[in-house]
Every structure is written in C-alpha cells, then in structure tokens.
Enzyme design. Structure first.
Site, short mmCIF file in Angstrom:
data_model
loop_
_atom_site.label_atom_id
_atom_site.label_comp_id
_atom_site.label_asym_id
_atom_site.label_seq_id
_atom_site.Cartn_x
_atom_site.Cartn_y
_atom_site.Cartn_z
N GLU B 50 0.81 -1.23 0.00
CA GLU B 50 0.00 0.00 0.00
C GLU B 50 0.84 1.28 0.00
OE1 GLU B 50 -0.57 -2.62 1.94
OE2 GLU B 50 -2.70 -3.15 1.89
N PHE B 112 -11.30 -7.20 13.99
CA PHE B 112 -10.24 -7.65 13.09
C PHE B 112 -9.94 -6.57 12.04
CE2 PHE B 112 -9.01 -9.89 9.11
CZ PHE B 112 -7.74 -10.26 9.53
N GLN B 113 -8.68 -6.26 11.88
CA GLN B 113 -8.21 -5.23 10.94
C GLN B 113 -8.85 -3.87 11.20
OE1 GLN B 113 -8.28 -6.87 6.86
NE2 GLN B 113 -6.19 -7.55 7.24
N LYS B 162 -17.58 -0.74 6.10
CA LYS B 162 -18.02 -1.73 5.12
C LYS B 162 -19.55 -1.74 4.97
CE LYS B 162 -17.41 -6.46 3.60
NZ LYS B 162 -16.77 -7.76 3.83
N MET B 474 24.47 9.27 1.80
CA MET B 474 24.36 10.54 2.52
C MET B 474 24.69 10.34 4.00
SD MET B 474 23.98 13.67 1.86
CE MET B 474 22.92 14.31 0.57
#
Lengths: 160, 577
Positions: B50, B112-113, B162, B474
């Site tokens: 993602e 969940f999630q 949802k 760097m």
C-alpha cells in the site's frame, strides 16, 4: 503573554481532536480549552487559553484557520472582551470553620449550591484571577475537590 | 434506481473524472472492488504494497497535475499507506485516499483489521472524513476532491465502513459545486500589498527571486518566466521548484540551500531584496536562520498564510495563488524602470565563475555526477526523472538541468526512501508518451523493489538508474564529515544481484562497471521503449555531494569540492541534523 482565542468551528465529530492534535503536534501550549455548541447547532464555539509570544500566537491563529472545519478565529485579548470562568469547589465545613467560610463566600459574592452535614459545594463565576484569589483565601480550610471550567469569553464589539 | 454505497462511491469518483486508482483489496473494501470490477472507465492498478500505491498516486499527481487516487483496506492497508500520505502532505500534492473501515457497529470494538484511520492520519492529511451514512458518500467525495486540489493542495482521506458500502439507497444527484463556509481558499493577492512589493522590487539594487514548489504545483511556470525576464533579475529555485524556470536560462543561478550552487547561496546572502515565490523557507534552504539574508528586505508570496512569518520575518506578505499574484505583479511592473543592477550581475558572474558543481573525474571509476550528465544527454533533458532520497537525489537535482515543470519528481519534504520507483510508475501512467527515469541508490530501491512486479503487470516501462556505491551514501558522507569516519550501519553488505532481480520480475537488467560502457548502456536502455530496464551502475563509493552548507553555517560559508574536502561542524550544527 496569555491569550484567549475564540474559535468558531463546524460542530462535527472529531473537531475537538483536530484542534487538540494541532496544539500538541506543533508544540503550542494550552492552559485551558472549553467547547460547546452555539445557538446554531451546526457550529461549536471553542475557547482556548494559550501562552506565547506574538509570533507563536500568530502561528496558532493561522494554523487554526488552516483546519478545514474552522470558520472563524478571534484573539479576544486583542480587543475589549468579557471573560468568565466557573468554579465548583467542595470544602469541608465544621462548627469551627463555618463562620469563616461563610464570610469568604460573602466577600467574593460566591454561592453555596449544595450543603451536607460536613461539606459545602460553592459556585463562583468570574475572571480567572478572582477564582484564583478565592481559592487562595480558602487556603486555611480543607478543600476536598476543585473543578474549573476553563475560560470562556465574548468580544464586546457588536460584530466580532 | 437503487444503488449500494460502493456503486455510489465509484460513480462519484467517475464524476470527478478519475481514470486511475492505485490500490490493494482486503475485507473491508470488497464491495468497492466489486463495484470497480463492474465498470471500465476507471483503471485500477494493483500494487504490491500500500505504500507503493500512495507513492504511485503521488507520482501520477505530480506528473499530470491531477488528483492521485488511492484505495486501501482497513487496518494494515491504511497504516501501510501512511508513509505515502505523509510524503504527499509534506510536498502539498493533491491526493484522495479511500480506506475501508470495519462495519459501523464494530467500530471501537478492536475488531479484526480495525484501526482508527482518521486518528492515525490526522496530522498528515489536509483533511479527513469518516462516512457515517450512505447519503454522505457523494457529497463527501465531492468535498474531498475540492479540498485536495484547491488552496494549498494536499491529501484527503475518506474512511468508509463496510456496512455503508453494502447499504442501498436511491441514486443521489452528484452536485457540481461545493460551497463550504469554513473553507474559502484565497486566490488573489491584496492590491495594496502588490503595490508595496512592486515598489520594493523597483528600488532594489541586489535582488534575487527565490522560487519554490508552489510555482510547479500552482502551474505558474509561464508567469514566473515572464516576471523574471521582465525584470532581468537573477533567479534561484528550491529542490521542489526545479523546472518551473528553465535551468539552462542565463538568469538561472541553480538550486539554493544545503547543496545549492555557490552563486545562488552567495546571492541570497548578499541580496537586498529576496522575492520568495511559492516557497516556505524550509531549514534545508535557509541554513542557519540567524545568518539568513542579513541585509535583505523579503517579499513572500504564498497561498498558505501559515507559511508566512513561520520561519523568517518578512517585509511584504502577499497571500494568494502564485499564478494570480505574479500576473498582478507583471501588470504592476509593466513599463516601469528597475534600478541599475549591472554591478550586482557582475558580482554574480564572479561567483558563477567559481564553477561550484565542478568535480574531479578519476580513470576507471564511474562518478555519480557523470551518470546524471549522461542521463541528461541521452534523454536530451526531456525525461521525467523521479528519485529516491539521499546523495543520488542531490546529484539528480544538480546535474539534470530541468527546463520544464512536472519533470522532476522527488520527496523533498518528508525525504522518503522508496518513493522513486512507484512514483516513476505513476508518472509513466500519467504521461505514457514520455521517457521516465528513476534515479535511485541500492539502499532506497530495496525499500520498494516489489513494485517491479506491478510495473510488469501494467506495462509501465521505466528506466531505473541505480547509483550503486554500496553505501547509504548521505549517511556515510555525514559520518565522514561529522563523526570522524565512524561508518555505523551505512555499509550495505549482502546486496542482491540487481540484474537477476530485474530479470526475475520480467525486466531487463544491465550492470555497468566501467565508465567506458556507461553511455552505450544508457542508450541501449532508452532504446527499449516498452521495457523496464534496471541499470545497476557501480559508482565511486567515496564521492560526496558538494557544494555543501554544513548545519549551523550561513549561506556564505559553503564548502566546495576539492577545496574544502573536510567539513567541520559545531555542536549546535550537529543538533540541527
């Protein structure tokens, strides 16, 4: 310097945490914060007391304006304004102290709003200094609990 | 007609002329994916992580000027995207992120999630929404695109539970206009301030224009060119501004700041009038703020009032869109005579003759600067170049002379390693007709190599220019200068074989170890129009980025290559990072 910043914002869930989050993320100081809906229920009025130099207060005002939910920001301390804070204090009262406590209540024009066998709940509205002074004057007695609302305020001009 | 929430969402996106969505499915967004699958107007790009989705949408937005769109699921879907959202936020990139959320009745139950997406993203989005009712979907999408793309742009998140994507309702009307009493971006500058700025400009004897990313994001490149040429003033640009004014123009002094040119930084230091256009006086630009532009009056043009006076006190502040303000200034200055600045120009030419970007070549060793110069030559300076973060980013900015805006795409604000590859993919989708190169290093590229797979699936041919010096360059440079060469964790052992890696993802890999082979390999790579080519170029591991203003120093205290090889820094500077 102490500033009272009045914020008119959309009365949406999460608006308070946006403001609180902004202050903590940018390291701005909050002395007190009060919020409630206005007569227009779609809007809330938030009053924030903060301490900072002019540059910091300018940034606070600008950053508040940047929040999408914020409609208007006013630094009340920059204009003539009325400020008030409400105190509720619960105090132990007995035969030895009652007369002295009553005298203090009279002196400050405070109000007893609840009495039990051995306690008073006293209400006092006023500027923060008056509330501090009142609490100081009760120093000799046994204070059981203090609850202050934080400052709210209104600009004295007709159009703020 | 009755539609479900997911269908209304997809229709709302179509209504915003969305053509590409970068995303990854999961439980909370299954209905949305189902609705996407049932239409052909919007193409969905299935990334492999993602964070890649957000960077790809970001690169897409920067290359095209359109709003980038991301779709992720709840929980880890949105937390993975946060780095990409923060990257877009710091560089003011228009983006709309749609995240699935657990069903409304489960919110707050540690389902969940489940994660508080609105809470987690609050400090790195311009605004965010949690949709609570199916009737809010169409208007929220409208508002989100409006907020993301107007004023100072930025990412906006829409979190949608949802159950709301499943619920059904009558199809709403998709309003064409948004009016928000609490959000009224300023467009035009105040005439009084414009007049004051014009007076200051006309009287200045040592002026400099300091232009930033606002000129690119605000599509003000033409106005910036006209304004600069009208005055015949020297101009410098920030890392984010490169391309808004052509790098090959005589009036351009190069980039300013920590790794800016000698002439740009010296001119800033000695100027009596700095005209900041869509720039925000970031710490990489100002160096030591106490030593910043000691003799200059400062004019600051910016769309964001909070940028003005934040880091540097200014003399004339103009809040407004850069494009509009520059147009007004051009009109106000028309046929007006500026002060004689020929002495100033002679001084600048003297500084320029120091040739601060000169570097030593070494027989048999590929210099990273040469790689960028070769890339410039082979692409005729016309490619879109994305970069990751580190030394290679600075070299790309210094040696690829960008003449047009939206060709230089990098994470300037947040400094996100891993940005370059997905951003290149997004840019290629936005501008399929253009060559796209991703200048990266062996450290950065390993943060997002999985997107090589996405690039094969959607045929987005990009040329990856990997400046492989075996070090987090760097970090190594700072350790060499400021930590007595104690190279803690800056050396990368066990690097993969990048040629085989590219090949395993179905792309072409070429390793370049000799300077003699560099140009031919680069030409060969760009000949492969429809293939992604990974050029793994072994470069000088000891090269440092010069010029450099060490932390804590002023613009007139630069270190130059070959002249001040060893930098020093005081304790105060070390604290500044």
């Amino acid at each position: 310097m102490r500033h009272i910043i009045s914020v008119l914002l959309e009365n949406e869930a999460g608006a308070l945490s946006r403001v609180a989050g902004l202050f903590s993320a940018r390291g701005f100081n909050i002395e007190s914060l009060t919020v409630a809906a206005t007569n227009d229920l779609t809007l809330s009025r938030m009053t924030i007391v903060s301490v900072g130099n002019d540059n910091i207060i300018e940034q606070i005002v600008k950053q508040l304006y940047k929040l999408i939910d914020v409609v208007k920001v006013t630094d009340l301390t920059a204009t003539e304004h009325i400020e008030r804070e409400l105190l509720l204090v619960k105090i132990d009262v007995n035969q030895n102290t009652q007369a002295d406590i009553d005298k203090k209540i009279d002196e400050f024009s405070a109000k007893i709003v609840d009495v039990s066998e051995d306690t008073y709940i006293i209400e006092l509205a006023g500027q923060s200094k008056k509330i501090n002074d009142f609490l100081d004057s009760l120093g000799a007695f046994k204070i059981l609990e203090v609850s202050r609302t934080g400052v709210t305020g209104v600009c004295q001009r007709r159009e703020s | 007609m009755k539609l479900n929430g997911a269908q209304i969402l997809v229709k709302s996106l179509k209504n915003e002329s969305v053509e590409h969505i970068f995303g990854y499915p999961g439980g909370a967004v299954l209905h949305i994916y189902d609705a996407l699958d049932a239409q052909n107007d919007i193409m969905h790009i299935l990334v492999r992580h993602e964070q890649g989705a957000a960077h790809a949408a970001d690169g897409y937005a920067r290359a095209s000027g359109k709003v980038g769109v991301v779709l992720v699921t709840s929980g880890p879907g949105i937390t993975n995207a946060v780095t990409g959202i923060a990257t877009a936020y710091m560089d003011s990139i228009p983006m709309v992120v749609i995240s699935g959320q657990v069903p409304s009745p489960l919110i707050g139950n540690d389902a969940f999630q489940e994660v508080d997406a609105v809470g987690i993203t609050r400090s790195c989005v311009k605004h965010n929404f949690l949709i609570k009712d199916i009737d809010q979907i169409a208007s929220t999408v409208k508002k989100a695109f409006h907020i993301a793309s107007t004023g100072r742009p930025g990412p906006v998140l829409i979190d949608i539970p949802k159950d709301i994507t499943i619920a059904q309702t009558q199809e709403p009307t998709y309003s064409g206009v948004v009016d928000m009493r609490s959000y009224q971006p300023i467009v035009d500058g105040e005439p009084e301030q414009i007049t004051r700025a014009a007076e200051l400009i006309l009287s200045s004897k040592q002026p400099i224009i300091y232009a930033g990313g606002g000129c690119v994001i605000g599509n003000a490149d033409q106005e910036l060119r006209e304004f600069t040429r009208q005055l015949n003033f020297p101009i410098t640009q920030t890392l984010m501004g490169l391309g808004a004014y052509p790098a090959n123009d005589e009036l351009f002094l190069g980039m300013l700041g920590m790794h800016g040119t000698y002439e740009a930084n010296m001119s800033m230091h000695d100027s009596d009038c700095v005209i900041a256009v869509g720039a925000r006086f970031d710490d990489r630009i100002t160096a030591n703020i106490d030593k910043f532009c000691p003799t200059a009056k400062i004019i600051h043009i910016d769309i964001d009032p909070s940028s003005i006076g934040k880091n540097v006190a200014v003399d004339v502040a103009i809040v407004g869109e850069v494009k509009s303000v520059l147009q007004d200034l051009i009109t106000a200055l028309k046929d007006k005579k500026t002060a004689d600045i020929s002495t100033w120009w002679s001084q600048i030419k003297q500084w320029r003759s120091v040739d601060s970007l000169a570097y030593q070549t070494k027989e048999g060793v590929i210099k990273p600067q040469t790689v960028i110069e070769t890339l410039y030559e082979v692409t005729n300076g016309k490619a879109i170049v994305t970069s990751d973060v580190g030394q290679h980013q600075m070299w790309a900015a210094q040696y690829y002379h960008f003449d047009e805006p939206r060709r230089w795409i990098n994470s300037g604000g947040l400094g996100t390693m891993g940005f370059g590859l997905p951003a290149a993919m997004g840019a290629k989708l936005a501008k399929p007709e253009m060559d796209v190169a991703c200048v990266t290093g062996e450290g950065s590229i390993q943060m997002m190599t999985q997107e090589l797979s996405t690039m094969l699936q959607y045929n987005t041919p990009v040329k990856i220019i990997n400046l492989n010096n075996g070090y987090l360059g760097m970090v190594r440079q700072w350790q060499e200068f400021f930590y007595e060469k104690r190279y803690a964790m800056s050396y990368m052992e066990a690097l993969p074989d990048f040629v085989k890696l590219a090949e395993s993802y179905g792309h072409i890999g070429i390793k370049v170890e000799k300077s003699a082979d560099l140009k031919d390999a680069m030409i060969e790579a760009f000949k492969q129009k429809d293939r992604t080519v990974f050029l793994d170029i072994i470069t000088d591991p000891n090269e440092n980025v010069f010029p450099m203003i060490p932390s804590g120093a002023g613009h007139n205290e630069m270190l130059l290559a070959g002249r001040d090889e060893m930098a020093s820094i005081n304790d105060e500077g070390l604290n500044l990072v």
